[in-house]
Structures are given as C-alpha cells and as structure tokens.
Motif scaffolding. Structure first.
Motif, PDB file in Angstrom:
ATOM      1  N   PHE A  94     -13.667  -0.126  19.368  1.00 54.25           N
ATOM      2  CA  PHE A  94     -13.773  -1.498  18.862  1.00 54.25           C
ATOM      3  C   PHE A  94     -15.110  -1.700  18.155  1.00 54.25           C
ATOM      4  N   HIS A  95     -16.191  -1.325  18.805  1.00 53.73           N
ATOM      5  CA  HIS A  95     -17.508  -1.607  18.237  1.00 53.73           C
ATOM      6  C   HIS A  95     -17.868  -0.656  17.104  1.00 53.73           C
ATOM      7  N   GLN A  96     -17.326   0.555  17.119  1.00 54.75           N
ATOM      8  CA  GLN A  96     -17.514   1.430  15.966  1.00 54.75           C
ATOM      9  C   GLN A  96     -16.816   0.840  14.742  1.00 54.75           C
ATOM     10  N   SER A  97     -15.597   0.348  14.924  1.00 55.81           N
ATOM     11  CA  SER A  97     -14.874  -0.271  13.804  1.00 55.81           C
ATOM     12  C   SER A  97     -15.504  -1.590  13.399  1.00 55.81           C
ATOM     13  N   ARG A  98     -15.996  -2.338  14.366  1.00 62.40           N
ATOM     14  CA  ARG A  98     -16.696  -3.589  14.058  1.00 62.40           C
ATOM     15  C   ARG A  98     -17.897  -3.317  13.152  1.00 62.40           C
ATOM     16  N   ALA A  99     -18.678  -2.282  13.497  1.00 59.51           N
ATOM     17  CA  ALA A  99     -19.824  -1.923  12.660  1.00 59.51           C
ATOM     18  C   ALA A  99     -19.361  -1.439  11.294  1.00 59.51           C
ATOM     19  N   GLY A 100     -18.271  -0.660  11.262  1.00 61.00           N
ATOM     20  CA  GLY A 100     -17.767  -0.169   9.983  1.00 61.00           C
ATOM     21  C   GLY A 100     -17.367  -1.296   9.052  1.00 61.00           C
ATOM     22  N   ILE A 101     -16.713  -2.309   9.590  1.00 60.27           N
ATOM     23  CA  ILE A 101     -16.302  -3.472   8.783  1.00 60.27           C
ATOM     24  C   ILE A 101     -17.523  -4.190   8.221  1.00 60.27           C
ATOM     25  N   ASP A 102     -18.498  -4.457   9.080  1.00 58.87           N
ATOM     26  CA  ASP A 102     -19.668  -5.211   8.645  1.00 58.87           C
ATOM     27  C   ASP A 102     -20.540  -4.412   7.676  1.00 58.87           C
ATOM     28  N   LEU A 103     -20.550  -3.084   7.818  1.00 59.52           N
ATOM     29  CA  LEU A 103     -21.315  -2.256   6.890  1.00 59.52           C
ATOM     30  C   LEU A 103     -20.681  -2.244   5.504  1.00 59.52           C
ATOM     31  N   LEU A 104     -19.351  -2.236   5.443  1.00 59.36           N
ATOM     32  CA  LEU A 104     -18.691  -2.318   4.138  1.00 59.36           C
ATOM     33  C   LEU A 104     -18.918  -3.692   3.515  1.00 59.36           C
ATOM     34  N   ARG A 105     -18.993  -4.729   4.331  1.00 57.00           N
ATOM     35  CA  ARG A 105     -19.355  -6.046   3.802  1.00 57.00           C
ATOM     36  C   ARG A 105     -20.770  -6.014   3.228  1.00 57.00           C
ATOM     37  N   TRP A 106     -21.668  -5.355   3.946  1.00 60.82           N
ATOM     38  CA  TRP A 106     -23.051  -5.223   3.467  1.00 60.82           C
ATOM     39  C   TRP A 106     -23.091  -4.512   2.105  1.00 60.82           C
ATOM     40  N   ALA A 107     -22.138  -3.589   1.897  1.00 62.37           N
ATOM     41  CA  ALA A 107     -22.075  -2.867   0.632  1.00 62.37           C
ATOM     42  C   ALA A 107     -21.319  -3.647  -0.442  1.00 62.37           C
ATOM     43  N   GLY A 108     -20.840  -4.860  -0.099  1.00 57.03           N
ATOM     44  CA  GLY A 108     -20.186  -5.702  -1.090  1.00 57.03           C
ATOM     45  C   GLY A 108     -18.707  -5.440  -1.286  1.00 57.03           C
ATOM     46  N   VAL A 109     -18.089  -4.659  -0.402  1.00 56.41           N
ATOM     47  CA  VAL A 109     -16.654  -4.398  -0.507  1.00 56.41           C
ATOM     48  C   VAL A 109     -15.897  -5.697  -0.212  1.00 56.41           C
ATOM     49  N   PRO A 110     -14.889  -6.055  -1.004  1.00 54.37           N
ATOM     50  CA  PRO A 110     -14.111  -7.274  -0.755  1.00 54.37           C
ATOM     51  C   PRO A 110     -13.632  -7.326   0.692  1.00 54.37           C
ATOM     52  N   ASP A 111     -13.565  -8.534   1.234  1.00 61.97           N
ATOM     53  CA  ASP A 111     -13.460  -8.688   2.672  1.00 61.97           C
ATOM     54  C   ASP A 111     -12.222  -8.021   3.280  1.00 61.97           C
ATOM     55  N   LYS A 112     -11.056  -8.218   2.677  1.00 65.66           N
ATOM     56  CA  LYS A 112      -9.862  -7.625   3.270  1.00 65.66           C
ATOM     57  C   LYS A 112      -9.919  -6.099   3.242  1.00 65.66           C
ATOM     58  N   LYS A 113     -10.447  -5.536   2.167  1.00 64.67           N
ATOM     59  CA  LYS A 113     -10.587  -4.083   2.106  1.00 64.67           C
ATOM     60  C   LYS A 113     -11.631  -3.609   3.124  1.00 64.67           C
ATOM     61  N   ALA A 114     -12.699  -4.378   3.279  1.00 62.98           N
ATOM     62  CA  ALA A 114     -13.720  -4.015   4.266  1.00 62.98           C
ATOM     63  C   ALA A 114     -13.121  -3.993   5.664  1.00 62.98           C
ATOM     64  N   LEU A 116      -9.835  -3.599   6.515  1.00 61.66           N
ATOM     65  CA  LEU A 116      -8.829  -2.556   6.683  1.00 61.66           C
ATOM     66  C   LEU A 116      -9.449  -1.164   6.689  1.00 61.66           C
ATOM     67  N   TYR A 117     -10.382  -0.893   5.769  1.00 59.40           N
ATOM     68  CA  TYR A 117     -10.992   0.434   5.708  1.00 59.40           C
ATOM     69  C   TYR A 117     -12.049   0.612   6.801  1.00 59.40           C
ATOM     70  N   GLY A 118     -12.862  -0.404   6.979  1.00 58.89           N
ATOM     71  CA  GLY A 118     -13.887  -0.316   8.013  1.00 58.89           C
ATOM     72  C   GLY A 118     -13.284  -0.262   9.396  1.00 58.89           C
ATOM     73  N   GLY A 119     -12.111  -0.883   9.554  1.00 62.74           N
ATOM     74  CA  GLY A 119     -11.440  -0.878  10.842  1.00 62.74           C
ATOM     75  C   GLY A 119     -10.985   0.499  11.284  1.00 62.74           C
ATOM     76  N   LEU A 120     -10.971   1.450  10.365  1.00 57.83           N
ATOM     77  CA  LEU A 120     -10.589   2.822  10.713  1.00 57.83           C
ATOM     78  C   LEU A 120     -11.745   3.624  11.288  1.00 57.83           C
ATOM     79  N   THR A 121     -12.954   3.046  11.300  1.00 56.84           N
ATOM     80  CA  THR A 121     -14.140   3.803  11.696  1.00 56.84           C
ATOM     81  C   THR A 121     -14.021   4.397  13.093  1.00 56.84           C
ATOM     82  N   GLY A 122     -13.561   3.596  14.057  1.00 58.10           N
ATOM     83  CA  GLY A 122     -13.441   4.100  15.419  1.00 58.10           C
ATOM     84  C   GLY A 122     -12.491   5.282  15.507  1.00 58.10           C
ATOM     85  N   ILE A 123     -11.388   5.200  14.780  1.00 62.30           N
ATOM     86  CA  ILE A 123     -10.414   6.293  14.779  1.00 62.30           C
ATOM     87  C   ILE A 123     -11.001   7.522  14.096  1.00 62.30           C
TER      88      ILE A 123
END
Length: 304
Positions: A94-114, A116-123
């Motif tokens: 959960f927290h690995q994916s949470r960080a992945g989502i927020d890091l993609l937001r930090w990089a300016g990736v559109p929110d839904k893509k951030a 969906l893609y960042g949510g795969l970080t834990g996996i």
C-alpha cells in the motif's frame, strides 16, 4: 520467516530520497497538473531503476546465492504466523504504491495516469522477490504474498480514484515481547531485527479518517481518526502444531483505538510535510481496547 520483511529496509532506502519529495506534493483537488515535468520524470525513473536493480543484484549474490536452488515452484504458507505476515505485505505494498502515485504527481503526470501507473509500484517492487523465492529449495513463491501485495496496491488506487485522497490509512505499530528471546535467530536478537521479524509485537491498523466522510459543516475534529488493529501472540513457530508442541497457545488479537490523522496538520514547510508523510505509516501510541479469545476484553492505557 518471510523473505520480504528482511528486504524491506533495502526497499525503503530506495524510496526514501523520492518520498522526501512526495511528502510535500499538493494533493488534488488543490492543484491540477497539466504538463509533465520531463526532467523530474527522467530523474525519478532513472534513480528508481538504478537503485532497485542494484538491490536485486546484491540480494541475488549476497543472500540468495547462499541458498540451495531448485526449479521454480510455489510454496503455500497461508496458514503460517496467523497471517500477520500477509497483513504486513498489504501494508508494505500500500505505502509503496502510495509513494509511487505521489512521485508521479510530483513529476507532473496527469492524475489518473499517476494513480494507475504509480499504483503498480508495490507489485513491481515485490514480484521479483517472489520470483527469486520460487527458486529456493527451503521455500518458494507464495501465492498468498502475491495476493496480499496486489490487494495492498489496489486499496490505495481504489481510494484515490473514489475520493482523490487516502481516507483509510494502513498503519504499523510495534512493541518488544518475551517471545523473541525464545527464538532470536528467527524473531530477532536486536530491537531493529525484532521490529521486522517478531510478529508477536507487530500490530497492523486501518486508521479511518472519520471527518473526511462527513459534511464540511460537521464539527467532528478532522484530526481525530478511529483505528482498528490486528495482531497475534505466542506465535514463536510458523505453524500452529509447532507452537502447540512447544507449549505456546497462538491466538489472534483485535484492537480499537483513537488515532491522529497526521496529514491534517500539513503546512507550508516541506520538511514538516515530509515528516508527516513518512510518519503517517505508523500508528501513534494511544489507549486501546483489545479482544482475544484467551483473555477476552482488555484495556491498554497506552498501546504501542
């Protein structure tokens, strides 16, 4: 002892430089990002790929190389450790994916893509380790671990898509126990080892930010959350039969406790916001009501 928990410090070391950036990211709907910051995205992807590759190579040479290897196989450990290890996998993913989502937001990736893609970080972080495990003679790839990792990542994605924020936060707390002294080689001989290995002292929580579910005009304090916890005790051996043979009565524990919604206290300081972001994965010590089948209900004036 599940291998993932032994490598958790390495994963955190990889994520920590990026989490310090994610901690101060303004969350939607406060900010709408319209353009990808390519330099940040390249920095993020390059740093992550290099760090994670180095970790996998080091583990393969320094740890897995010492183990007897076989053909790839699965190992069913779902009945072990009263499933506390599986809850831990959920928490970590959960927290690995949470960080992945927020890091993609930090990089300016559109929110839904951030999301969906960042949510795969834990996996992405956990699956190669399960593959390594699948070639080890003493254990194997765990379907239960894979499911727990997937559910953990999916849980943060579901909340972000539904509410554009995390309202139900998985958290961790720990206290030392007498059981680690019985098997220090398995449950840990030092405080840091016990925090990772001694399931008797680990409690995992779902902290619900009640105020986020109420109308804005409601006077309920948004900093006050309610947490439900799960743990177990007298699990010195991984199997129930092993515990019984050694004279231990392994049993589950359930908790109810107030908690702090640390993200409610965010301010203008990046250091402060980063500290809150990192600490939000931990349950703040507080009074707690416990129930277990051996003792019934118990009140803890302050539970860690």
């Amino acid at each position: 002892m599940p291998r993932t928990f032994r490598i958790l410090p390495f994963i955190l070391l990889i994520l920590l430089p990026f989490i310090t950036k994610a901690g101060s990211i303004p969350m939607p709907p406060d900010t709408t990002v319209t353009e990808v910051n390519r330099s940040r995205l390249y920095l993020l992807s390059g740093g992550f790929a290099a760090g994670y590759s180095a970790m996998l190579i080091s583990l393969n040479k320094a740890w897995y190389a010492e183990q007897e290897r076989t053909d790839f196989h699965f190992f069913n450990d779902n009945s072990q450790w009263k499933q506390v290890d599986k809850v831990g996998h959920f928490w970590g993913a959960f927290h690995q994916s949470r960080a992945g989502i927020d890091l993609l937001r930090w990089a300016g990736v559109p929110d839904k893509k951030a999301i969906l893609y960042g949510g795969l970080t834990g996996i992405i972080l956990q699956t190669p380790i399960e593959i390594f495990d699948g070639y080890q003679a003493d254990y194997g790839a765990s379907v239960g671990d894979i499911i727990a990792n997937t559910v953990g990542s999916a849980a943060v994605v579901a909340q972000e898509l539904a509410w554009q924020e995390v309202r139900i936060m998985p958290k961790y707390s720990f206290h030392t126990t007498r059981f680690a002294d019985v098997r220090p080689n398995v449950l840990g001989s030092t405080l840091s080892e016990q925090a990772l290995k001694d399931y008797n002292g680990q409690t995992y929580w779902l902290s619900v930010n009640v105020g986020d579910f109420l109308k804005e005009e409601n006077k309920y304090p948004k900093w006050l959350s309610i947490a439900v916890g799960y743990g177990a005790e007298e699990i010195v051996y991984n199997s129930s039969s092993g515990n019984r043979a050694a004279g231990f009565d392994a049993h589950r524990q359930f908790y109810l406790s107030p908690d702090l919604n640390l993200m409610h206290f965010k301010g203008n300081s990046k250091v402060w916001n980063t500290a809150l972001y990192v600490l939000s994965i931990i349950k703040i010590p507080a009074p707690a009501l416990e129930y277990n089948r051996k003792d019934g209900f118990k009140v803890h004036p302050l539970y860690f």
